[in-house]
Design a protein around this motif. Structure first.
Motif, mmCIF file in Angstrom:
data_model
loop_
_atom_site.group_PDB
_atom_site.id
_atom_site.type_symbol
_atom_site.label_atom_id
_atom_site.label_comp_id
_atom_site.label_asym_id
_atom_site.label_seq_id
_atom_site.Cartn_x
_atom_site.Cartn_y
_atom_site.Cartn_z
ATOM 1 N N ASP A 30 0.822 17.147 6.988
ATOM 2 C CA ASP A 30 1.243 16.325 5.855
ATOM 3 C C ASP A 30 2.232 15.207 6.168
ATOM 4 O OD1 ASP A 30 -0.311 17.151 3.863
ATOM 5 O OD2 ASP A 30 1.245 18.098 2.645
ATOM 6 N N GLY A 32 1.521 12.525 7.546
ATOM 7 C CA GLY A 32 0.844 11.252 7.288
ATOM 8 C C GLY A 32 0.004 10.727 8.432
ATOM 9 N N LYS A 33 -0.507 11.617 9.311
ATOM 10 C CA LYS A 33 -1.324 11.185 10.458
ATOM 11 C C LYS A 33 -2.600 10.492 10.014
ATOM 12 C CE LYS A 33 -1.459 15.493 11.768
ATOM 13 N NZ LYS A 33 -0.475 16.013 10.835
ATOM 14 N N THR A 34 -3.301 11.117 9.062
ATOM 15 C CA THR A 34 -4.582 10.562 8.640
ATOM 16 C C THR A 34 -4.366 9.257 7.877
ATOM 17 O OG1 THR A 34 -5.554 12.753 8.599
ATOM 18 C CG2 THR A 34 -6.660 11.066 7.300
ATOM 19 N N THR A 35 -3.292 9.223 7.080
ATOM 20 C CA THR A 35 -2.972 7.997 6.349
ATOM 21 C C THR A 35 -2.622 6.891 7.341
ATOM 22 O OG1 THR A 35 -2.113 9.400 4.597
ATOM 23 C CG2 THR A 35 -1.548 7.067 4.472
ATOM 24 N N SER A 76 -6.450 17.733 7.161
ATOM 25 C CA SER A 76 -7.370 17.588 8.288
ATOM 26 C C SER A 76 -7.622 18.953 8.907
ATOM 27 C CB SER A 76 -6.800 16.649 9.343
ATOM 28 O OG SER A 76 -6.533 15.394 8.777
ATOM 29 N N GLY A 98 -2.795 18.949 11.656
ATOM 30 C CA GLY A 98 -1.433 19.426 11.887
ATOM 31 C C GLY A 98 -1.281 20.926 11.698
ATOM 32 N N ASN A 149 7.742 8.152 8.987
ATOM 33 C CA ASN A 149 6.913 7.736 7.858
ATOM 34 C C ASN A 149 7.547 8.064 6.504
ATOM 35 O OD1 ASN A 149 4.532 6.761 6.684
ATOM 36 N ND2 ASN A 149 3.559 8.785 6.707
ATOM 37 N N ASP A 152 9.067 4.873 1.701
ATOM 38 C CA ASP A 152 8.960 4.515 0.280
ATOM 39 C C ASP A 152 9.415 5.676 -0.604
ATOM 40 O OD1 ASP A 152 6.536 5.812 1.362
ATOM 41 O OD2 ASP A 152 5.874 5.767 -0.726
ATOM 42 N N SER A 265 6.212 2.972 6.250
ATOM 43 C CA SER A 265 5.508 3.770 5.249
ATOM 44 C C SER A 265 4.019 3.496 5.385
ATOM 45 C CB SER A 265 5.995 3.390 3.849
ATOM 46 O OG SER A 265 5.037 3.770 2.894
ATOM 47 N N ALA A 266 3.309 4.489 5.850
ATOM 48 C CA ALA A 266 1.872 4.292 6.081
ATOM 49 C C ALA A 266 1.147 4.065 4.762
ATOM 50 C CB ALA A 266 1.287 5.491 6.817
ATOM 51 N N MET A 267 1.533 4.835 3.743
ATOM 52 C CA MET A 267 0.791 4.750 2.495
ATOM 53 C C MET A 267 0.891 3.363 1.878
ATOM 54 S SD MET A 267 0.756 7.280 -0.721
ATOM 55 C CE MET A 267 2.034 6.441 -1.617
HETATM 56 N N1 LIG Z 1 4.842 8.394 -0.397
HETATM 57 C C1 LIG Z 1 4.148 8.421 0.724
HETATM 58 N N2 LIG Z 1 3.201 9.351 0.895
HETATM 59 C C2 LIG Z 1 2.509 9.342 2.044
HETATM 60 C C3 LIG Z 1 2.753 8.401 3.075
HETATM 61 N N3 LIG Z 1 1.912 8.674 4.105
HETATM 62 C C4 LIG Z 1 1.165 9.733 3.725
HETATM 63 N N4 LIG Z 1 1.512 10.142 2.484
HETATM 64 C C5 LIG Z 1 0.934 11.249 1.695
HETATM 65 O O1 LIG Z 1 1.208 12.463 2.344
HETATM 66 C C6 LIG Z 1 0.110 13.368 2.197
HETATM 67 C C7 LIG Z 1 -0.369 13.829 3.546
HETATM 68 O O2 LIG Z 1 -0.891 12.732 4.257
HETATM 69 P P1 LIG Z 1 -1.964 12.899 5.413
HETATM 70 O O3 LIG Z 1 -2.182 11.538 5.965
HETATM 71 O O4 LIG Z 1 -3.128 13.684 4.973
HETATM 72 O O5 LIG Z 1 -1.121 13.785 6.404
HETATM 73 P P2 LIG Z 1 -1.645 14.432 7.763
HETATM 74 O O6 LIG Z 1 -0.482 14.378 8.680
HETATM 75 O O7 LIG Z 1 -2.900 13.781 8.199
HETATM 76 O O8 LIG Z 1 -1.920 15.938 7.326
HETATM 77 P P3 LIG Z 1 -2.834 17.024 8.115
HETATM 78 O O9 LIG Z 1 -3.912 16.293 8.799
HETATM 79 O O10 LIG Z 1 -3.360 17.944 7.089
HETATM 80 O O11 LIG Z 1 -1.917 17.701 9.083
HETATM 81 C C8 LIG Z 1 -0.962 12.606 1.407
HETATM 82 O O12 LIG Z 1 -0.860 12.945 0.063
HETATM 83 C C9 LIG Z 1 -0.584 11.161 1.633
HETATM 84 O O13 LIG Z 1 -0.994 10.330 0.584
HETATM 85 C C10 LIG Z 1 3.765 7.415 2.859
HETATM 86 O O14 LIG Z 1 4.034 6.546 3.683
HETATM 87 N N5 LIG Z 1 4.429 7.483 1.674
#
Ligand SMILES: Nc1nc2c(ncn2[C@@H]2O[C@H](COP(=O)(O)OP(=O)(O)OP(=O)(O)O)[C@@H](O)[C@H]2O)c(=O)[nH]1
Ligand SMILES: [Mg+2]
Length: 537
Positions: A30, A32-35, A76, A98, A149, A152, A265-267
């Motif tokens: 969580d 934010g790797k995929t984001t 993921s 993750g 990350n 925001d 902030s990736a999102m």
């Molecule tokens: N507010 C905010 N939320 C974010 C940001 N980056 C990611 N998120 C949120 O965090 C959550 C997890 O993001 P993912 O990109 O799925 O994280 P991950 O690291 O790939 O997670 P896994 O693959 O399951 O380990 C999602 O709801 C995203 O929308 C960011 O920069 N800001």
């Protein structure tokens, strides 16, 4: 003549290797790797519109979370490979899961990478799974770029975050830029090297690239925009970091003793451009690899590579099984006959692809650093070395021992599909399948993490149209007999004699304690925690 063509092949290899970057993105769930992956693709121009991890039905999903269960759960589950071109560079990105239950897959992706991007959630700092994966990176001496990350959202103080990276991981952390505020007061980052401000504007949904405004540190307009409080706090911490912060040093980064740190902030697409630029410029090109016959240089003329991942049914239209090969040296060409060193068999690589999440493209050639998919059903096992020329073998990819066991109950009569599904999912390394010698004939599956039971049930349903129920089985460890012909003493407690798919005998124990007790009682019976290496099958 031959000398001349050798020289031109050598030039070609050097050129192609030097423009390749193969890296894995890792972190605790969580962060934010995929984001981040999705947004890097957006900035690289590899996609035009970014999808989201938790997209509503009509919205696009992230490219690297292509599996149905990933989209359903918003996490993921399996590492995804994405290749794209950027500024004359060939980038190969591995977005990894993750969650610890899927860490074996993440571990294999790390073996295929030359460097790593570590993502840290600004509110949480360095979390448990990040720490574990970092240890693996350290062992493999992988250079690491860090992206902190979610600025925001409410974040910890950046000085505290740097300190956390240094003290928890024992690596020195060199900030490349410095954040200005966080959450609703997040105003951007200051580029320490170029000495300018990148100002942040909130962008709807983050599907498109965020606009970036560049200003001077003392620009009164920028200062007004940032707000006095946030500005004062930012200047204070900037002074600290300028006076006492670690300066970026490329050699220390490449040696894995220092990590350059970026904030963003990736999102909301903020801070990605400078990060991507650094990744393209600084990440190492494919590195030499160790084999049983010595070090293999990426510009070695013979083709070599190893299988680090197998995945079935990625594309519902093809329904095939892809062996992902990390190319380590030479030039791969389509239709090439390659030797599989484990099986001692020549295989013609008639169908070779490069991948972009679920999507694939036929390739005609590949070089060190590339991740290529070969479709040769049943010919490959994870860890296989493929090569031309003199025999060699890359180091084994260790398996994680199964810790959770379940009994698979077929709910319908589709035996053939059931059996195919079990065989193929086992080939992927998702699970191990055992058959207990006495009693019920239902297969027992062993997995590293309990969430994998859900993956098995879901994938058997969506990919093989088979309904199964997995009931807990009261085993906790599997041990193979080092000498398969040896008689097994009578077992007490909850243990059972079983065989794997290849008929190799093993014992399923009810606890680790039971394993140790057995070993004490029967020192003459040698047990192995991993299945003996497959011979030709
Ligand atoms: N507010 C905010 N939320 C974010 C940001 N980056 C990611 N998120 C949120 O965090 C959550 C997890 O993001 P993912 O990109 O799925 O994280 P991950 O690291 O790939 O997670 P896994 O693959 O399951 O380990 C999602 O709801 C995203 O929308 C960011 O920069 N800001
Ligand atoms: Mg993910």
């Amino acid at each position: 003549m031959p000398a001349e063509s050798d020289a031109s092949l050598q030039t070609e290899l050097e050129r192609e290797v030097s423009r390749r970057r193969t890296f894995a993105i890792i972190s605790h769930p969580d962060a934010g790797k995929t984001t981040l992956t999705e947004k890097l693709l957006l900035y690289a121009g590899a996609i035009e519109l970014a999808g989201a991890v938790r997209g509503r039905k009509a919205r696009r999903h992230a490219t690297s979370d292509w599996m149905a269960l990933e989209q359903e759960r918003g996490i993921s589950i399996t590492a995804a490979a994405l290749e794209f071109e950027l500024e004359g560079r060939r980038m190969s990105l591995l977005d990894t899961p993750g969650h610890k239950d899927f860490s074996e897959d993440t571990y294999r992706a790390l073996i295929a990478a030359d460097s790593v991007v570590m993502v840290i959630d600004a509110a949480n700092g360095v979390e448990g799974q990040t720490r574990k994966l970092f240890e693996v990176c350290r062992r493999h001496r992988l250079p690491i770029l860090t992206f902190v990350n979610k600025f925001d959202r409410p974040a910890r103080d950046p000085l505290e975050l740097l300190d956390d990276i240094e003290s928890t991981l024992g690596i020195s952390a060199a900030p490349v830029n410095w954040p200005i505020g966080n959450a609703e007061h997040f105003r951007g980052v200051y580029d320490l090297q170029r000495q300018h401000l990148l100002l942040y504007e909130r962008e709807m949904q983050g599907q498109y690239r965020a606009p970036v405004d560049v200003s001077d540190l003392d620009d009164p307009d920028a200062r007004a925009l940032i707000g006095d409080n946030t500005y004062a706090h930012f200047r204070e911490s900037l002074d600290v970091i300028r006076a006492a912060g670690t300066a970026f040093n490329i050699d220390a980064y490449l040696a894995g003793s220092q990590t350059p740190v970026f904030f963003g902030s990736a999102m909301t697409n903020f801070g990605l451009e400078p990060f991507l630029r650094t990744l393209v410029e600084l990440a190492p090109h494919p590195q030499p690899r160790l084999s049983d016959t010595g070090v293999v240089s990426p510009t070695d003329e013979r083709f070599t590579g190893f299988v680090f991942k197998i995945q079935a049914n990625m594309d519902p239209r093809h329904r095939d099984r892809v062996a992902f090969v990390r190319v380590c040296s030479g030039r791969f060409t389509k239709d090439m006959a390659v030797m599989n060193s484990r099986a001692g068999k020549l295989i013609r690589a008639t169908r070779a692809y490069r991948f972009f999440g679920r999507d694939r493209e036929t390739i005609s050639e590949a070089y060190a650093g590339d991740i290529i998919g070969l479709v040769n059903p049943g010919q490959f096992t994870i860890g296989d070395t493929v090569h031309t020329g003199a025999p060699l073998k890359f180091l084994d990819i260790p398996r994680f021992p199964a810790e959770h066991f379940g009994r698979l109950r077929l709910q319908d009569t589709r035996y053939k599909q059931f059996d195919d599904g079990l065989r193929q999912l086992e080939e992927e390394g998702l699970m191990q399948v055992f058959y207990v010698e006495s009693g019920r004939r239902e297969p027992i599956v062993g997995v590293v993490g309990a969430l994998q039971f859900d993956v098995i049930t879901s994938r058997l349903r969506t990919e093989y149209s088979v309904e199964v129920v997995i009931e807990p089985a009261s085993y906790a460890a599997a041990r193979w007999l080092a000498d398969p012909a040896q008689a097994i003493p009578s077992l007490g407690g909850g243990a059972a004699v079983a065989a794997d798919r290849l008929g190799r005998r093993l014992i399923l124990f009810a606890s680790e304690w039971e394993v140790q007790y057995f070993e004490r009682q029967h020192p003459a019976v040698a047990l192995l925690a991993e299945s003996p290496v497959d011979g030709a099958t």
